[in-house]
Enzyme design. Structure first.
Site, PDB file in Angstrom:
ATOM      1  N   THR A  19       0.831  -1.204   0.000  1.00 12.03           N
ATOM      2  CA  THR A  19       0.000   0.000   0.000  1.00 12.03           C
ATOM      3  C   THR A  19       0.865   1.254   0.000  1.00 12.03           C
ATOM      4  OG1 THR A  19      -2.025   0.945   0.947  1.00 12.03           O
ATOM      5  CG2 THR A  19      -0.286   0.361   2.505  1.00 12.03           C
ATOM      6  N   CYS A  47      -2.952   8.489   6.189  1.00  8.91           N
ATOM      7  CA  CYS A  47      -3.554   7.224   6.605  1.00  8.91           C
ATOM      8  C   CYS A  47      -2.512   6.380   7.341  1.00  8.91           C
ATOM      9  CB  CYS A  47      -4.074   6.454   5.397  1.00  8.91           C
ATOM     10  SG  CYS A  47      -5.386   7.317   4.503  1.00  8.91           S
ATOM     11  N   HIS A  97      -5.886  -0.410   6.042  1.00  7.65           N
ATOM     12  CA  HIS A  97      -5.491   0.948   5.656  1.00  7.65           C
ATOM     13  C   HIS A  97      -6.498   1.926   6.293  1.00  7.65           C
ATOM     14  CE1 HIS A  97      -3.798   3.615   2.257  1.00  7.65           C
ATOM     15  NE2 HIS A  97      -4.492   4.391   3.067  1.00  7.65           N
TER      16      HIS A  97
END
Lengths: 202, 162
Positions: B26, B31, B48
Site C-alpha cells: 500500500t 492514513c 489501511h
C-alpha cells in the site's frame, strides 16, 4: 433518482466536463504558447478503495496542486504531473530553454501552482458563466511525493462523509514536449445532490 | 524477489487478509497501515485506516468499517478469526504512516489516526513490535506475509526493513 433523471444527469456531467475542458485547453495553450490538448478520460462513480487501488500501484515521483473550488457546488480539484515534466513546464512558463531547470525547486512549485490555478479558474468560470453555479478556487497547495500518496490524500479530503465518490478524470498533452498531465474533479456534495444541481441548471 | 502474482494492493480504507506466500502493498500519506501477523500460521492482514473513529457514522447500515480505526480493527479481528481461526494472543502488529502531507491543513489527521490505532490495538491486547510514523512525506509499504517483515520506504529516502 428515476432512471431518466439519472440519464439526464449523466449527459449533463459529460457536457460540464466538456465545457470545462475546452475552456481549460484554450487557456493552457495560451499560457504555454504551444498546443495543449485536454481530453476527458472518464467520469465515473466508484468505491474509494477501488478507485485508490489503481493509483496506489503507482510509485512515480509526481508534483500535484490541490485546489478547493468553493461556492454553490464545492469540489476538490487536483492537477498533477511527473516531477520530471514539472521542470519542463517551469522552463516553458519562464520562457527558458528546455532543460534549464534540473531539480525540483521554487520555480517548479511556482509553475505547478500557476498552472493549477489557471486550470481551476477556467473550470470555475465555466460553472459560473455557463451554468450560473458560482465557484471560486482557493490558492493551490503544491505537494511533491509518490503518485499514490498524493492521490490518496486527495481522495481522503473528500471521502470523510462518503464511501463512494464521483470523479471526473482528464489528461492533457502538451505537444511541444510530449508530456501528459492529469486533472481530477470530485464534487464534495453527495452524488445525488450533484446530479440534482446539474440537472436543474441545464 | 517476489512474483507480481503474489502482490495484493490495499487501497484507501481497505483491508486484505492473506496467507503465505503473499505481499500486501500500500501507499500512505496521513492514513495509517496496520500490519497484523500470526507468525506460527504465516497469516497476515493489512488495514489501511483513513480516519480515527466511525462516530455517528457507525449507526449507518452501510458503514464502510475498514475506513475507521475502531471499526476497522474490529473487522480485521473478525476476519482473522472467521477465516483462519486466529485470536488476538496469536497476533503482533507493526504500524506505519500518519504523515502530515498537506502542509496547510490545520488538523493533524495523521497523528489522530496513529493515536486511535494504538488505542484500539491495545484494547485487543495486541502488541506493537515495530512502527515508523509521522513526518511530512508519503510511505510505500510492502508486507511480506511469508516472513512478517515490512519494507517501508518514505518518499525521498531509502527502503528500511521492520
Amino acid at each position: 433518482m428515476m432512471e431518466n433523471g439519472r440519464d439526464v444527469a449523466d449527459r449533463a456531467i459529460q457536457l460540464v466536463a466538456r465545457l470545462s475542458i475546452d475552456k481549460s485547453s484554450q487557456v493552457l495553450s495560451k499560457m504555454v504558447k504551444t498546443g495543449a490538448y485536454i481530453e476527458m478520460e472518464r467520469a465515473y462513480v466508484g468505491d474509494i478503495s477501488e478507485i485508490s487501488t489503481v493509483i496506489s500501484e503507482n510509485y512515480t515521483d509526481i508534483v500535484g496542486a490541490f485546489i478547493d473550488l468553493q461556492g454553490d457546488m464545492p469540489c476538490k480539484f487536483l492537477f498533477f504531473v511527473d516531477a520530471q515534466d514539472s521542470m519542463a513546464l517551469a522552463d516553458m512558463l519562464l520562457r527558458r530553454p528546455a532543460g534549464t531547470t534540473k531539480e525540483f525547486n521554487e520555480y517548479t512549485i511556482s509553475a505547478i501552482q500557476e498552472i493549477g490555478n489557471v486550470l481551476a479558474s477556467a473550470i470555475s468560470n465555466v460553472f459560473s458563466a455557463d451554468l450560473q453555479i458560482k465557484m471560486k478556487p482557493s490558492p493551490p497547495e503544491v505537494v511533491h511525493d509518490f503518485a499514490g500518496t498524493i492521490f490518496q490524500e486527495y481522495i481522503r479530503t473528500v471521502a470523510g462523509a462518503m464511501d463512494e465518490i464521483m470523479i471526473i478524470e482528464s489528461k492533457f498533452r502538451v505537444v511541444k514536449v510530449d508530456m501528459r498531465c492529469n486533472m481530477f474533479i470530485v464534487p464534495q456534495a453527495s452524488i445525488e445532490a450533484f446530479f440534482q444541481m446539474i440537472s436543474k441548471v441545464l | 524477489m517476489h512474483s507480481d502474482e503474489n502482490v495484493q494492493i490495499v487501497g484507501i480504507a481497505d483491508l486484505k487478509v492473506a496467507a503465505a506466500p503473499a505481499i500486501l502493498r500500500t501507499n500512505l500519506g496521513s492514513c495509517v497501515a496496520v500490519c497484523v501477523y500470526a507468525a506460527e500460521r504465516r497469516v497476515g492482514a493489512l488495514l489501511h485506516v483513513m480516519m480515527p473513529a466511525a462516530g455517528q457514522a457507525a449507526a449507518k447500515a452501510s458503514l464502510k468499517k475498514t475506513k475507521y480505526a475502531d471499526t476497522g480493527i474490529a473487522e480485521m479481528m473478525y476476519k482473522l478469526k472467521t477465516a483462519h481461526g486466529l485470536e488476538p494472543p496469536a497476533l503482533t502488529a507493526k504500524i506505519f504512516g500518519g504523515a502530515k502531507v498537506l502542509p496547510d491543513v490545520t488538523q493533524n489527521i495523521g497523528n489522530e489516526n496513529e493515536v486511535a490505532v494504538r488505542r484500539n490495538l491495545a484494547q485487543y491486547g495486541i502488541k506493537i513490535i515495530a512502527y515508523k510514523t509521522g513526518g511530512e512525506r508519503g510511505y510505500k509499504i510492502n508486507f511480506d506475509v511469508s516472513t512478517g517483515k515490512v519494507v517501508c520506504e518514505i518518499f525521498g529516502g531509502q527502503p528500511e526493513e521492520y
